[in-house]
Design an enzyme around this catalytic site. Structure first.
Site, PDB file in Angstrom:
ATOM      1  N   TYR A   1       6.107 -10.115   6.793  1.00  0.00           N
ATOM      2  CA  TYR A   1       6.004  -8.674   7.037  1.00  0.00           C
ATOM      3  C   TYR A   1       6.568  -8.355   8.419  1.00  0.00           C
ATOM      4  CZ  TYR A   1       2.986  -7.853   2.983  1.00  0.00           C
ATOM      5  OH  TYR A   1       2.490  -7.730   1.721  1.00  0.00           O
TER       6      TYR A   1
ATOM      7  N   ASP B   1       0.821  -1.211   0.000  1.00  0.00           N
ATOM      8  CA  ASP B   1       0.000   0.000   0.000  1.00  0.00           C
ATOM      9  C   ASP B   1       0.855   1.261   0.000  1.00  0.00           C
ATOM     10  OD1 ASP B   1      -2.236  -1.679   0.214  1.00  0.00           O
ATOM     11  OD2 ASP B   1      -2.058  -1.707   2.398  1.00  0.00           O
TER      12      ASP B   1
END
Length: 470
Positions: A258, A191
Site C-alpha cells: 500500500y 474501502d
C-alpha cells in the site's frame, strides 16, 4: 386405429420393428405440426424471435417434456414408448427400416446438440451450460476510488468497483455461468474512496483459444481491450494472465503493498520514521485496526517494509511525500490506523514510544479511540504472486496510455482552475510558527483516551447473543 392410439399394453405386443415404424411416423406428424405452428407465429405481428422460442417451449419443453396441449401429450406418449424399447433397438425412419431391416442404425447424425470434447488443459475447460470454451485467468485492475463505495459489492451500496466489473463482464459475454460458477476471487477488499493500481481478480472467462478438438483455433480474446471498451473511465484492466485452476487471487498472494500520499508540511519525518521502524516485523495489530471479532480471531500480521520518502512533486513551498507499507496481509483499516498514529507523532502530539505501548496487548488490551487517516490518498499499489506475468497487447497498451494521459490532463485542468481561483484571493494573515514539541490545544494523549471493548469482551458479547438467539 394406429399403433400409437392403442393402449400401452396392446402396443407392447407388437413386433419391435413395427413399433419403431409407428413411432417414426408419429414423430414425423409432430414435426409437421411443429412447422405449422411456427409458420403461424411467423406471420403474427407480435412474434419476435425470442417470443417464438418461448411459445414453442410451451408446446415442448427444453428437456423434452410436454407443457400442455394434446400435441404435447402425444409427444410425451411417444417419448414414454421409446423408453420401453430394448436398448439394442435404435430409432430410425420407416424407409431406412425397409431398406436395412436387420441393421442397427444410429441417431448421432440427426442429433441437434452434441457435447464438446475439449482436451483437458490447465485453466481451460469446456462449459457444461454453453457451447464455448472457458479458461481460468487473473485480471490486473486499476481504479480511482473517489466515487465508489469501496471495492466489494456485499454492502448493498452502489456503485462499487466489483459491481461495475461484473456489469462489464456480462455485457461483453465473457462471464461463463454465474458468479459462483466462475470461481471468482479478489486479492484485496479496499474501502470506500481507496484507489488501486494493482488489484488482482481471478475467475473463469470465455475463451477462443481452443476448438472442439482442443486444437489452437485462433488468437485468444484480448480481455484488456474488450473490457476497457465498456468499463467506466475510472476503472481499467491493465493486464491478464492464464493461471491454474487452484490459483486464488486472495490466498495465492505472497504480499500486498500500500502507498499513502501526504503533504509534508511541518511534520517531523525523523520521528515518524523512528516510529515506523517499530511496526516492522510480526506483531498483534488489534490496536491499529477496526476489530471484527465475529470473523477474525488472529490479529497477528507481518510487516516487511515501512518506508517514508518524498515523491519529487511540489506545490508552492510544500512537498508531496509517500508512506509505503508492505506485508503478507492486512487487517480491516490497518494501514489508515497506522498512518493516523504516525501523523500524531509527526505533529509532535505523541512520542514514537506510543507505538510500543499500542503493540503491547497485555499492557493495552483495549484500543484507544482515535480517528483514522482519510481514505482518498490510500492506494493498493501492488499484489505479488509467484509465476504470474500479466499480458497486455501493444494495441491495448497504447489505448490505455492514451486514456490515462487524457484523464491526467483533465485533472490538471481542474487543478489549474482551483489555482486560478486561489490566486484571486487575498493572502491570509500568516500564523506564527508553533514551538517544536508543543501539544496542540485540546489534544488528549492516546493512553489517556476512552477505549473500545477488548477482543475477549467482544467475543463474550457475541457468545451471549448466540445463546440468547438459540
Amino acid at each position: 386405429m394406429t399403433n400409437l392410439d392403442r393402449p400401452m399394453e396392446e402396443t407392447d405386443d407388437l413386433d419391435p420393428r413395427a413399433r419403431v415404424a409407428s413411432l417414426c411416423r408419429r414423430i414425423q406428424e409432430l414435426e409437421r405440426e411443429n412447422e405449422r405452428l411456427r409458420s403461424q407465429l411467423s406471420i403474427c405481428s407480435c412474434s419476435k424471435e425470442k417470443d417464438a422460442r418461448s411459445c414453442t417451449s410451451e408446446f415442448v419443453g427444453v428437456n423434452g417434456t410436454s407443457k400442455g396441449g394434446s400435441q404435447g401429450n402425444a409427444f410425451l406418449e411417444t417419448t414414454e414408448l421409446a423408453k420401453s424399447f430394448p436398448p439394442d433397438i435404435p430409432l430410425t425412419s420407416p424407409s431406412a427400416l425397409a431398406e436395412e431391416p436387420f441393421d442397427y442404425l444410429h441417431l448421432e447424425k440427426s442429433a441437434k446438440f452434441s457435447k464438446l470434447r475439449l482436451k483437458d488443459q490447465p485453466g481451460c475447460q469446456p462449459s457444461t451450460m454453453q457451447v464455448c470454451a472457458k479458461r481460468y485467468v487473473a485480471l490486473k485492475v486499476m481504479y480511482f476510488g473517489k466515487r465508489f463505495y469501496g471495492f466489494a459489492s456485499e454492502a448493498q451500496m452502489d456503485p462499487t468497483i466489483e459491481s461495475e466489473v461484473f456489469k462489464a463482464l456480462e455485457r461483453t459475454k465473457l462471464l461463463v455461468g454465474s458468479r459462483t460458477e466462475s470461481k471468482y476471487s479478489r486479492c484485496g477488499r479496499t474501502d470506500k474512496g481507496v484507489s488501486s493500481s494493482g488489484q488482482v481478480l481471478s475467475l473463469y472467462l470465455r475463451s477462443n483459444l481452443k476448438d472442439a478438438e482442443g486444437n489452437i483455433k485462433k488468437q485468444e480474446i484480448d480481455y484488456v481491450k474488450v473490457l476497457n471498451r465498456v468499463l467506466p473511465s475510472d476503472i481499467r484492466v491493465v493486464g491478464w494472465c492464464p493461471v491454474s485452476t487452484d490459483f486464488s487471487a486472495r490466498f495465492s498472494c505472497l504480499s500486498r503493498e500500500y502507498r499513502y500520499l501526504f503533504w509534508r508540511g511541518a511534520l517531523d519525518i525523523a520521528a515518524m520514521r523512528k516510529a515506523a521502524e517499530k511496526l516492522i516485523g510480526e506483531h498483534d495489530f488489534r490496536n491499529f485496526c477496526k476489530m471484527d471479532a465475529a470473523n477474525v480471531k488472529n490479529y497477528k500480521r507481518k510487516i516487511t517494509k515501512f518506508d517514508i520518502s518524498p515523491c519529487n512533486q511540489r506545490f508552492d513551498v510544500d512537498e508531496l511525500w509517500a508512506i509505503t507499507v508492505k506485508g503478507s496481509a492486512f487487517l480491516w483499516h490497518q494501514v489508515r490506523c497506522m498512518v493516523s498514529v504516525l501523523f500524531m507523532i509527526g505533529q509532535g502530539l505523541e512520542s514514537p514510544d506510543v507505538v510500543d505501548v499500542l503493540l503491547d496487548i497485555e499492557m493495552t488490551p483495549r484500543k484507544p479511540q482515535y480517528t483514522m487517516a482519510t481514505e482518498l490518498p490510500l492506494i493498493l499499489q501492488f499484489c505479488e504472486f509467484k509465476d504470474v506475468n500479466f499480458i497486455c497487447s501493444s494495441e491495448s497498451r497504447r489505448a490505455l496510455h492514451e486514456h490515462l494521459t487524457n484523464e491526467l490532463r483533465t485533472y490538471m485542468l481542474q487543478a489549474a482552475i482551483y489555482h486560478e481561483t486561489l490566486s484571486c484571493l487575498s493572502t491570509p494573515a500568516e500564523e506564527g510558527p508553533s514551538e517544536p514539541g508543543k501539544k496542540k490545544r485540546g489534544h488528549v494523549p492516546l493512553i489517556l483516551r476512552p477505549t473500545e471493548p477488548s477482543f475477549d469482551e467482544r467475543r463474550a458479547k457475541l457468545d451471549m447473543r448466540t445463546i440468547y438467539d438459540s
